[in-house]
Motif scaffolding. Sequence first.
Motif, PDB file in Angstrom:
ATOM      1  N   ALA A  39       7.691 -52.140-138.966  1.00 16.13           N
ATOM      2  CA  ALA A  39       6.579 -52.587-138.422  1.00 16.13           C
ATOM      3  C   ALA A  39       5.857 -51.285-137.963  1.00 16.13           C
ATOM      4  O   ALA A  39       4.664 -50.881-137.913  1.00 16.13           O
ATOM      5  CB  ALA A  39       6.622 -53.655-137.415  1.00 16.13           C
ATOM      6  N   GLN A  80      10.043 -66.173-138.873  1.00 13.20           N
ATOM      7  CA  GLN A  80      11.330 -65.696-139.730  1.00 13.20           C
ATOM      8  C   GLN A  80      12.376 -67.132-139.480  1.00 13.20           C
ATOM      9  O   GLN A  80      12.915 -67.432-140.324  1.00 13.20           O
ATOM     10  CB  GLN A  80      11.892 -64.538-139.232  1.00 13.20           C
ATOM     11  CG  GLN A  80      13.222 -64.163-140.192  1.00 13.20           C
ATOM     12  CD  GLN A  80      12.707 -64.018-141.640  1.00 13.20           C
ATOM     13  OE1 GLN A  80      11.787 -63.320-141.977  1.00 13.20           O
ATOM     14  NE2 GLN A  80      13.600 -64.515-142.401  1.00 13.20           N
ATOM     15  N   ARG A  93       6.633 -62.649-135.112  1.00 13.27           N
ATOM     16  CA  ARG A  93       7.405 -62.612-136.555  1.00 13.27           C
ATOM     17  C   ARG A  93       8.992 -63.103-136.536  1.00 13.27           C
ATOM     18  O   ARG A  93       9.216 -63.666-137.388  1.00 13.27           O
ATOM     19  CB  ARG A  93       7.614 -60.991-136.846  1.00 13.27           C
ATOM     20  CG  ARG A  93       6.326 -60.168-137.245  1.00 13.27           C
ATOM     21  CD  ARG A  93       6.433 -58.821-137.693  1.00 13.27           C
ATOM     22  NE  ARG A  93       6.892 -57.912-136.841  1.00 13.27           N
ATOM     23  CZ  ARG A  93       8.115 -57.176-136.856  1.00 13.27           C
ATOM     24  NH1 ARG A  93       8.995 -57.567-137.752  1.00 13.27           N
ATOM     25  NH2 ARG A  93       8.393 -56.225-135.998  1.00 13.27           N
ATOM     26  N   ARG A 106       0.107 -69.014-137.920  1.00  8.64           N
ATOM     27  CA  ARG A 106       0.810 -67.780-137.277  1.00  8.64           C
ATOM     28  C   ARG A 106       1.623 -68.364-136.089  1.00  8.64           C
ATOM     29  O   ARG A 106       2.652 -67.653-135.897  1.00  8.64           O
ATOM     30  CB  ARG A 106      -0.546 -66.876-136.450  1.00  8.64           C
ATOM     31  CG  ARG A 106      -0.257 -66.014-135.645  1.00  8.64           C
ATOM     32  CD  ARG A 106      -1.428 -65.285-134.903  1.00  8.64           C
ATOM     33  NE  ARG A 106      -0.950 -64.276-134.012  1.00  8.64           N
ATOM     34  CZ  ARG A 106      -0.582 -63.227-133.939  1.00  8.64           C
ATOM     35  NH1 ARG A 106      -0.450 -62.545-135.016  1.00  8.64           N
ATOM     36  NH2 ARG A 106      -0.336 -62.456-133.006  1.00  8.64           N
ATOM     37  N   LEU A 153       1.545 -57.617-135.863  1.00 11.15           N
ATOM     38  CA  LEU A 153       2.884 -57.125-135.960  1.00 11.15           C
ATOM     39  C   LEU A 153       3.910 -57.453-134.890  1.00 11.15           C
ATOM     40  O   LEU A 153       5.077 -57.185-134.658  1.00 11.15           O
ATOM     41  CB  LEU A 153       3.223 -55.792-136.334  1.00 11.15           C
ATOM     42  CG  LEU A 153       2.417 -55.354-137.666  1.00 11.15           C
ATOM     43  CD1 LEU A 153       2.175 -53.693-137.733  1.00 11.15           C
ATOM     44  CD2 LEU A 153       3.305 -55.950-138.908  1.00 11.15           C
ATOM     45  N   ILE A 201       3.945 -60.196-142.119  1.00  7.77           N
ATOM     46  CA  ILE A 201       2.898 -60.167-141.243  1.00  7.77           C
ATOM     47  C   ILE A 201       2.167 -61.739-141.018  1.00  7.77           C
ATOM     48  O   ILE A 201       1.551 -61.897-141.658  1.00  7.77           O
ATOM     49  CB  ILE A 201       1.840 -59.281-141.510  1.00  7.77           C
ATOM     50  CG1 ILE A 201       2.554 -57.842-141.837  1.00  7.77           C
ATOM     51  CG2 ILE A 201       0.627 -59.198-140.401  1.00  7.77           C
ATOM     52  CD1 ILE A 201       1.575 -56.709-142.357  1.00  7.77           C
ATOM     53  N   PRO A 202       2.505 -62.427-140.069  1.00  3.74           N
ATOM     54  CA  PRO A 202       2.309 -63.628-139.727  1.00  3.74           C
ATOM     55  C   PRO A 202       0.651 -63.791-139.583  1.00  3.74           C
ATOM     56  O   PRO A 202      -0.039 -62.827-138.861  1.00  3.74           O
ATOM     57  CB  PRO A 202       2.948 -64.169-138.600  1.00  3.74           C
ATOM     58  CG  PRO A 202       4.134 -63.173-138.466  1.00  3.74           C
ATOM     59  CD  PRO A 202       3.372 -61.822-138.791  1.00  3.74           C
TER      60      PRO A 202
END
Length: 707
Positions: free
Chosen positions: A431, A466, A462, A386, A457, A414-415
């Motif tokens: 989200a 990314q 996120r 995460r 979220l 969604i991490p």
Amino acid sequence: MYGEELSMIIFVPLGLITAVFQLIVLREFCFSIAKHELAFVLAAGCWIIACACGSLINPPKRQMQLWSLPLSAAAYSVTVILIHLIKSLNKIQYFQVPGPLTIGLALILVGLPALTMGVILRWLLQNETESPLGRLAAWPARFLAFEALGFFLGGIIFTFWLKDYTNPLTFSWLPLLLLPAIQERRLRILSICAIALITFISSANYNNVIKCEFDQAQILINRGSRYGPVILAVKSKVKNLFSGGSLLATSEDKAATEEFINSSLLAASVQTEKDILFIGTAVSGQIEEISQYRLNSLDCLQINPLLWQFVPSFSTHRLDKRMRFITGDPRSYLKTTAKRYDAILMNMPAPATLALNRYFTLEFFQLVGRCLKPDGIFSFSIPSKREILSPQFAKFNSSIINSLEKVFPKKLIIPSDTMIIIASLKKDIAAQDLIDNFSIIKPPTEFLTIYHLRDNLEPRIRDYVQSRLDKNIAPNLDLYPSGFLHYLALEQLKFYPRLNLNLENIRKCIIILLILGGLGIILCVHMPKIMALINIGAIGFTSISLSSILFIIFQLYGAALFWKLGLLIAFFMAGTAAGTWVVGKIKNLRPAFLVWVYLSWMAAALLLLAGLKRLNTINDASLILYCLALSCGMLTGSSYPLQAKNLTKNGLVNRKVPGIIYAADLGGAFLGALASGIFLIPFLGIPESLFALALLNAIMALVNLRR
């Protein structure tokens, strides 16, 4: 003439026993220890070289008659038992991928029964040499045809009758088929008693072995299936369901199931009834969670029919007519179905095997895309982190997501430690839409609240994930399984924390080694005895390498390798028997024939290379692969008579020729298994591996032409 052939029938049961032992040992090795198909190729290589070493052992004949059959049964039993115990002895969970040391020890274990089968082969060859009916001097390669015929029968029997075995130790009695080779009655009786005792003791204790393997858990169900063992174990009141060595579900999956199902379906339209396809084993509350949404139909799809029997054990929801439970390969279903879905959810284990990796490739995502409605969504999850995405995790996640983006332009990540990825062909997935939909329908969840959803979220997390994804990482493809390779490297970080796998540098080193190997063969052209051995080894190298590629392709396009492996081997050995038999009947066999064999190998590799993409579009590519296995076997067998002739011309005594052919051929096959399993297939990919094999055989044809 017919008396000589009749005397060699004893090699048929030898081939049958070897086939069944090999298939079972390799399956147990892969499901209990290695977990993936490339290790299967390595294990096959270890079996081959151990068998070759056994064929070089020459103890006194009487000792062979007394001990060879009981020792083969004992070696098989001990190997299977230790394969099941070696991970627990090293404190490694059943479903985890072990380190190199554990796999190395297991590979040595695989060779034990193979060594005894090689010793028995040497003993039978000795009998044939001394027998007035079995003059191997007339045709030194004759025995290979009979052994190949037995291997063919063993593969057929395994595929159609033994594939669903539950207790592998019940097959320890098979060496009794070789009793006719023991001349003294007293020794026969002793062998029968010893093998019966070994079989009874080992098979009766198999359940205790499994219990130890699962850390003294209570084994509620242990069933064999065509796709591997299915085991339901209970420990500390938690049910765990395993299939083919992978952990499919636990009774404590409620929180993870709530998060995945709700996060996915909140991205779909919540106001309309939906057609939903769920890919995977729906035994952890998935049906209950999906049923909370507006549902027109729910199709649950997975490949192993045995697993549907476990749905009542895990599910508390009453099933209704809107739900279908479909047994079949998901890829084949997506390729042929005319139905279109509003949501396709996939809950599959991580791509730790090529059979699992085929659900995370570009080709699979394309099949998913064709089965979605324009605004439909596709959701799945992969291992991740995460907040601190390490370089190896980033590479693995990138390879999967880069493949996905080539099909689905819209996505939401969604991490988490299990990253959820929601994708669509046309629909924007925001989200905030998930949060708003949660507030509207208020699903009756126990663990997932709107606060957890908002935290999952969170834009900052996120954006971080990314930013860690690398567009330069090769996408995960069927024929270039980068996702599988990166996941294996990720698993090995537990044992080697500083491991940094650079695929491109390794590729360059492999190509350089291949070039040096080709130059080395060319330099040996004026050394007749060495070239005679190189020729035998090259045939073994090519046959096992091309066969390994066929195995992997078979797994990629059908996921039934460990079910139909016996059939593939059966076709290969049938071709070997036919090739040896037919070419051996040619009286004026000329050396130029070997050139044509190599050119045929080259053509086979190039034809397969040209047809790889076409194979992916055929509904049942297995028929073509069976034909290719048969052709490879014929090419392999057709070279044996000429190899025997060449060795005789180079001054070797006829009685030594069969053993040398067998050992050199298996030695080359061992090197081919190592090269294919460790270097060619994982780092070059299947297309470039085929090209390398074609080039090798072109060099061998040229070298033999000049001679």
